[in-house]
Design a protein around this motif. Structure first.
Motif, PDB file in Angstrom:
ATOM      1  N   ARG A  19       1.779 -39.801 -91.866  1.00  0.00           N
ATOM      2  CA  ARG A  19       0.138 -39.670 -92.072  1.00  0.00           C
ATOM      3  C   ARG A  19      -0.217 -39.727 -93.695  1.00  0.00           C
ATOM      4  O   ARG A  19      -0.953 -40.371 -94.012  1.00  0.00           O
ATOM      5  N   VAL A  20       0.600 -38.534 -94.165  1.00  0.00           N
ATOM      6  CA  VAL A  20       0.237 -38.466 -95.551  1.00  0.00           C
ATOM      7  C   VAL A  20       0.603 -39.830 -96.468  1.00  0.00           C
ATOM      8  O   VAL A  20      -0.175 -40.250 -97.195  1.00  0.00           O
ATOM      9  N   ALA A  21       1.816 -40.665 -95.977  1.00  0.00           N
ATOM     10  CA  ALA A  21       2.190 -41.754 -96.597  1.00  0.00           C
ATOM     11  C   ALA A  21       1.192 -42.757 -96.530  1.00  0.00           C
ATOM     12  O   ALA A  21       0.779 -43.558 -97.316  1.00  0.00           O
ATOM     13  N   ALA A  22       0.908 -42.897 -95.224  1.00  0.00           N
ATOM     14  CA  ALA A  22      -0.303 -43.922 -94.755  1.00  0.00           C
ATOM     15  C   ALA A  22      -1.607 -43.742 -95.755  1.00  0.00           C
ATOM     16  O   ALA A  22      -2.145 -44.792 -96.029  1.00  0.00           O
ATOM     17  N   VAL A  23      -2.151 -42.570 -95.803  1.00  0.00           N
ATOM     18  CA  VAL A  23      -3.166 -42.315 -96.511  1.00  0.00           C
ATOM     19  C   VAL A  23      -3.035 -42.680 -98.190  1.00  0.00           C
ATOM     20  O   VAL A  23      -3.997 -43.231 -98.529  1.00  0.00           O
ATOM     21  N   ALA A  24      -1.926 -42.424 -98.460  1.00  0.00           N
ATOM     22  CA  ALA A  24      -1.520 -42.612-100.058  1.00  0.00           C
ATOM     23  C   ALA A  24      -1.448 -44.222-100.157  1.00  0.00           C
ATOM     24  O   ALA A  24      -2.269 -44.724-101.151  1.00  0.00           O
ATOM     25  N   VAL A  25      -1.019 -44.927 -99.361  1.00  0.00           N
ATOM     26  CA  VAL A  25      -0.898 -46.232 -99.381  1.00  0.00           C
ATOM     27  C   VAL A  25      -2.150 -46.805 -99.465  1.00  0.00           C
ATOM     28  O   VAL A  25      -2.726 -47.643 -99.961  1.00  0.00           O
ATOM     29  N   LEU A  26      -3.099 -46.319 -98.653  1.00  0.00           N
ATOM     30  CA  LEU A  26      -4.584 -46.835 -98.475  1.00  0.00           C
ATOM     31  C   LEU A  26      -4.982 -46.469 -99.788  1.00  0.00           C
ATOM     32  O   LEU A  26      -5.941 -47.618-100.273  1.00  0.00           O
TER      33      LEU A  26
END
Length: 270
Positions: A19-26
């Motif tokens: 989830r943290v990685a998804a937010v960072a990508v966004l």
């Protein structure tokens, strides 16, 4: 040989990392769009501008009392209070009505069309009517959330009650339990997971409706901040309000989901 099961803590940690990685990508994609200058900063401000607005709107001593007289935390507290009252009353009404609908077929046949009718209406469709009836103070906002929240809970509760294994009910009756005791000790515990699913839906509907309710004399809520910023083309503040609403809604949903898992830890397991 059977493969050893990984500890649940590792699975939870892996989920958090994803989830943290998804937010960072966004956020990275958002920043790239800003740097590419497809739209001017007034149309699409960057994450840094939204962060600066968060800091400014959270500072009660900045000369504006945060943003237009209230900080983000104060505005969020007002909106969450409205959601709490609206969902609280709505859940109580929905559970009671759903139990009656599930236990008494005649009542379900009479009431279910009206509940479905209300569930199909978008909140904005009856907000104006509530304002005419109750004015522009707190009452129409809370009543709006009550009307928006109770139909999903009522439908989920009625469906859960009718799906309870009849053998459990008959066994409780055979052991001498009264009708009320059967409802309290058998029907409600067996229906709790589905009821909480209805509560999750109700909270989502209510939280998405609070912004619409706050556009009517709701300058003290987070929705009022979004409306005020939209009037003055303050896109960064609008995005800030949307992010705050989305993040807090996600946290509330996570809390309800955790409660659902605690009530029914067997769900989702073979």
């Amino acid at each position: 040989m059977t493969r050893p099961r990984r500890p649940a803590t590792l699975s939870a940690a892996h989920s958090v990392l994803v989830r943290v990685a998804a937010v960072a990508v966004l956020l990275a994609l958002w920043e790239l769009l800003v740097l590419a200058r497809f739209w001017p900063p007034a149309i699409l401000p960057g994450p840094g501008q939204v962060w600066d607005q968060l800091l400014a709107a959270s500072d009660g001593g900045n000369g504006q009392g945060g943003y237009a007289g209230s900080t983000v935390v104060e505005r969020l507290g007002v909106s969450l209070r409205r959601v709490g009252y609206g969902c609280g009353y709505g859940v109580v009404v929905g559970v009671v009505l759903g139990l009656v609908m599930g236990l008494v077929p005649v009542v379900r046949a009479v009431v279910e069309p009206f509940v479905t009718f209300l569930r199909a209406l978008p909140p904005l469709a009856y907000l104006s009517l509530l304002v005419i009836w109750f004015g522009i103070d707190e009452e129409p906002k809370v009543y709006l959330l009550v009307v928006a929240a109770f139909p999903p809970v009522a439908v989920a509760t009625a469906a859960a009650v009718t799906g309870v294994n009849r053998q459990y009910v008959e066994a409780a009756h055979a052991l001498g339990a009264s009708r009320l005791e059967v409802v309290r000790t058998v029907v409600l515990p067996a229906s709790a997971p589905e009821i909480l699913t209805g509560v999750r839906l109700a909270v989502g509907v209510a939280y998405s409706s609070v912004v619409a309710a706050e556009t009517v004399n709701g300058a003290d809520g987070i929705g009022g901040m979004v409306l005020n910023a939209q009037r003055y083309n303050q896109t960064a503040v609008v995005l800030l309000g949307l992010v705050v609403i989305g993040v807090t809604g996600l946290l509330i949903d996570t809390a309800v989901l955790a409660l659902q898992r605690a009530v029914s830890p067997w769900r989702g397991r073979a």
